[in-house]
Enzyme design. Structure first.
Site, PDB file in Angstrom:
ATOM      1  N   LYS B  12       3.404  45.154 -52.557  1.00 61.18           N
ATOM      2  CA  LYS B  12       2.780  44.013 -53.234  1.00 61.18           C
ATOM      3  C   LYS B  12       3.805  42.901 -53.377  1.00 61.18           C
ATOM      4  CE  LYS B  12      -1.317  43.215 -55.337  1.00 61.18           C
ATOM      5  NZ  LYS B  12      -2.596  43.582 -54.659  1.00 61.18           N
ATOM      6  N   THR B  57      -1.777  48.866 -53.620  1.00 57.38           N
ATOM      7  CA  THR B  57      -0.875  47.801 -54.066  1.00 57.38           C
ATOM      8  C   THR B  57      -1.357  47.224 -55.398  1.00 57.38           C
ATOM      9  OG1 THR B  57      -2.017  46.011 -52.865  1.00 57.38           O
ATOM     10  CG2 THR B  57      -0.325  47.254 -51.661  1.00 57.38           C
ATOM     11  N   PHE B 159      34.388  16.574 -41.170  1.00 56.45           N
ATOM     12  CA  PHE B 159      34.016  17.390 -40.011  1.00 56.45           C
ATOM     13  C   PHE B 159      34.574  16.695 -38.772  1.00 56.45           C
ATOM     14  CE2 PHE B 159      30.561  19.087 -37.042  1.00 56.45           C
ATOM     15  CZ  PHE B 159      31.120  20.346 -36.971  1.00 56.45           C
ATOM     16  N   ARG B 176      32.592  12.737 -45.967  1.00 52.33           N
ATOM     17  CA  ARG B 176      31.131  12.726 -45.914  1.00 52.33           C
ATOM     18  C   ARG B 176      30.581  13.398 -47.165  1.00 52.33           C
ATOM     19  NH1 ARG B 176      29.333  17.756 -41.843  1.00 52.33           N
ATOM     20  NH2 ARG B 176      30.489  19.361 -42.978  1.00 52.33           N
ATOM     21  N   GLN B 219      31.167  26.221 -42.694  1.00 53.33           N
ATOM     22  CA  GLN B 219      31.717  27.559 -42.514  1.00 53.33           C
ATOM     23  C   GLN B 219      32.979  27.760 -43.365  1.00 53.33           C
ATOM     24  OE1 GLN B 219      30.464  25.674 -40.071  1.00 53.33           O
ATOM     25  NE2 GLN B 219      29.829  26.867 -38.271  1.00 53.33           N
ATOM     26  N   HIS B 247      21.409  17.331 -45.161  1.00 55.35           N
ATOM     27  CA  HIS B 247      22.099  16.152 -44.635  1.00 55.35           C
ATOM     28  C   HIS B 247      21.774  14.898 -45.441  1.00 55.35           C
ATOM     29  CE1 HIS B 247      23.228  18.491 -41.107  1.00 55.35           C
ATOM     30  NE2 HIS B 247      21.984  18.907 -41.015  1.00 55.35           N
TER      31      HIS B 247
END
Lengths: 281, 281, 281, 281
Positions: B12, B57, B159, B176, B219, B247
């Site tokens: 369920k 259920t 980045f 950023r 990462q 973003h």
């Protein structure tokens, strides 16, 4: 401290695309949503932030656009997914596996006055044709599937003989509404089998089995659908179903001084049963 | 044809519950959503529709209500999940594994005129405290986690140095906006460690690391958060993160005859990067 | 055939924007969603497709970005909405009315170790600060408001003495959970009153009244909240509330052989009551 | 302080219902969502919490179930809405106006092997047939409509000759994709005209006009659709359209060293244009 990266992957989700193919006055469209996933050994990215082997997810997105533009015709999503996966794998040596998932959204040419229009379309249901390809340098695994295909039958479904305990309140029934939103994914033995014809045949088999089956439970119908698939399609080696039970509950009208002759039901989204299985030969 | 059931489960989903604990005038609430999954050998259910070993259920749902009512106090969701799982496993011999997932939604007592109100609450963000317990007759595995914790930093994120190819258009940037919706799940070495105190500590560690880290990529930040968790919490054996990149793209104002001094950004939901990893000792 | 255009309007919806203001190390952010609506006499656009007086909605969007970039500081959404509306009205002679709606989404600086971080933020609840300005060549009308502010009290709410008929099943109760998602909009007598201070005061008045009121119905609480607003804020001339009743229904445990001491409730989204009123002096 | 209740209403939203009609083996279904709104003079409810004239919204919900069960056949939603409204108005003297809104969701019998199945259904698109009736002791006003009917054409749509200013970046185009999600509501001169046949005819007129029109703007197409409606259906006195522009933007492939021959488009949900008008004779 020594930390081990057990698994890692990265990629781009929800890349949307509409492609138009024009043969004179006659137009065809294909709207898709693409997901790209890279696996590989990326320890230095994580530990020291060295991006020298990282293809940005923004470039993945651009690559979807670029490769889509390279064929003028609409192609099956399975074919496009394989092209994408191979492009990424060939050009990115640190990547050990590329997974591409594509969902195709339903559009149909309008039928007007008994004729099919040439460039005007109407949006279909939320049902999606899906694919997932997983490609390594050793080979490719390919799945096709269906998502959000909602079906319902008003009879030939029951649920009896189940376990009762101190918390049971569900009555047995030999005639209930059965409804579900079908999610199914099947593996092909080889990529050549992943054709549009096979997909349409598989979809039709699922629907026909749902409609024709005398259902004793969702599990019972799930198994019947999978068995029919494996019987009819020798190229399909395995199939997985995820079937939420879309409950239509009989409304208790006795409290209103009325009787409900299996006629008035309450649609509910939550809570809901969920039945899943994976079947193979 | 001989069909093999490779895997099957049922249960369920979206069982919702609000519990109120009252100590005199002072009230406490806990709103949760519960998912129950049973695994077991259920061949006859699938093949011939024999439900004699199937707990409906609907009864699973009732059991959630019943067991919740048996304690007057609010309990940690990890504790409640274990109680539920054990109840189901003990009373259903065909079941080999019970998985319980619970998400707790955020409510806070109102702060009014410098004081905390005793029975009036305000809904928090979409952030959820989650747990997943998986119990077999051999033992229990227990996870705690976080979902939809949305964080953002306006600097200390860059980045650069990534792979460029013919489809690259992303510029390098050393400053950023970095934003993500944190989903994290961690395993505890033993059930006793799954305390509210540990959960709050783990959450705080994640947030502090996100804020304090000089990020070279998602990462890189993911790894830093996981490393900090594993360093601080000896009872945590493994942690998995799923970090969508939310973003906020600098808007190109040059086309409007204006300059964008890293000041005006476009929030977008799609497409988005998705970075995932599982870390252990 | 002679067709009359009774009313028409056009514009841009869901223009999203994030603005960052930097004072040295200390950053401030403001995330908003903007809607622009133009009214005017646009018969030729509709009838013959003459676009010579049509400002494209794409340009409306660009204008939001441009005007946002012209102030380095974060400004109140009411102020920004007025700037936008006036810009559009001055520069587009066929337009007779410009309506700007802005919703501001909640972000807070992180609190870490007893200190407020300078550039790291955490997303708040779905509550939004809203504004709607409607500007013609005759003048401006200005509203501020709140949306999706979800509040709940576990006591001091009842519902008795209501009409009973043949379809009544609801029991009377003197102690129930009362919860709602507050949507409120109030008019200011003049634009100068539309300050952040007034908005925060109005919001606090609503919350305090909700918490402190002995509620005999949602209507009763709605009125009390509106009355308190009109009493405290002389610049507010009118206030409208839209209050969905977020039901937390006591679960009937008697069918499970248990008793529910006003402790276990079922949260439901549908169906739901909806109570609305507009109050003025 | 003297507070004036300028306007007030209350009711029940999102009352869901599935009705099954059985003629022997042949079944028909109708899934609907109902909204009930009461207007009236309810000062004492608001000011002192006197509920003696308040029909609870829970009873409204029960009444929907009860009245639905009183006909064995599926009835048009317009007819059911009128029955509901009149029931409420007759039985609740303090109520001055009842508004009922119903949306009907699309289901179709399955087509299997060239035949229509008798009791198995497949969910259609999100398109809804809607109605709104507003009944007072003086009479009834009745509207039918459509919501979420998504249509798209790949040619015969342009947008040129518009206003340019310093913030214009949109290029003119004589061949673009035009897509919208049609919301339309039309008034009937009398309740008898609110038939299923008229609804289907009106829907077909909208679709055919969309497909056949040489569109110079969304406004231009909106007007053409409304004009065709008013020409063909003498019983329709007024029609309102709300047409979001679902943008499919040509992707700039030149940055990838490729050309886009009007072939690859980016579907976007936000921001989006919104074009609205109300037309009458």
């Amino acid at each position: 401290m020594s930390v081990k990266i057990v698994h890692n992957n990265y990629g781009k989700s929800r890349v949307r695309l509409m492609k138009v193919a024009r043969r004179g006055e006659s137009h065809e469209i294909q709207e898709t949503t693409v997901k790209i996933v890279f696996e590989g050994e990326f320890r230095e990215v994580h530990i020291v932030g060295d991006n020298s082997q990282v293809l940005p997810t923004d470039t993945m997105k651009n690559t979807v656009y670029a490769l889509a533009s390279q064929t003028r015709e609409i192609e099956e999503i399975e074919t496009f997914a394989l092209r994408l996966a191979n492009h990424f794998l060939i050009n990115n040596s640190p990547v050990t596996r590329v997974i591409i998932e594509i969902a195709e959204h339903g559009w149909a040419l309008m039928a007007l006055g008994g004729k099919t229009h040439q460039h005007s379309f109407i949006k279909g249901s939320d049902e999606k044709h899906t694919t997932k390809v997983s490609v390594t340098r050793e080979g490719a695994a390919i799945e096709s599937g269906i998502e959000d295909l909602i079906v319902l039958k008003t009879t030939k479904s029951g649920f009896v003989g189940f376990v009762k305990d101190q918390y049971t309140t569900l009555p047995e029934t030999t005639d209930r509404i059965l409804a579900t939103s079908i999610k199914a994914n099947w593996h092909y033995a080889n990529a050549d089998a992943a054709t549009g014809e096979n997909w349409r045949g598989a979809r039709q088999t699922i629907i026909e089995t749902f409609a024709g089956h005398d259902s004793l439970s969702v599990q019972h119908t799930l198994y019947a659908m999978g068995e029919a698939m494996l019987e009819k399609f020798p190229d399909i080696t395995e199939i997985a179903f995820s079937l939420p039970n879309i409950h239509y509950l009989p409304i208790d009208l006795s409290r209103l001084g009325l009787e409900n002759g299996n006629q008035i039901f309450l649609p509910t989204d939550e809570p809901h049963g969920l039945i899943e299985a994976r079947l193979s030969r």
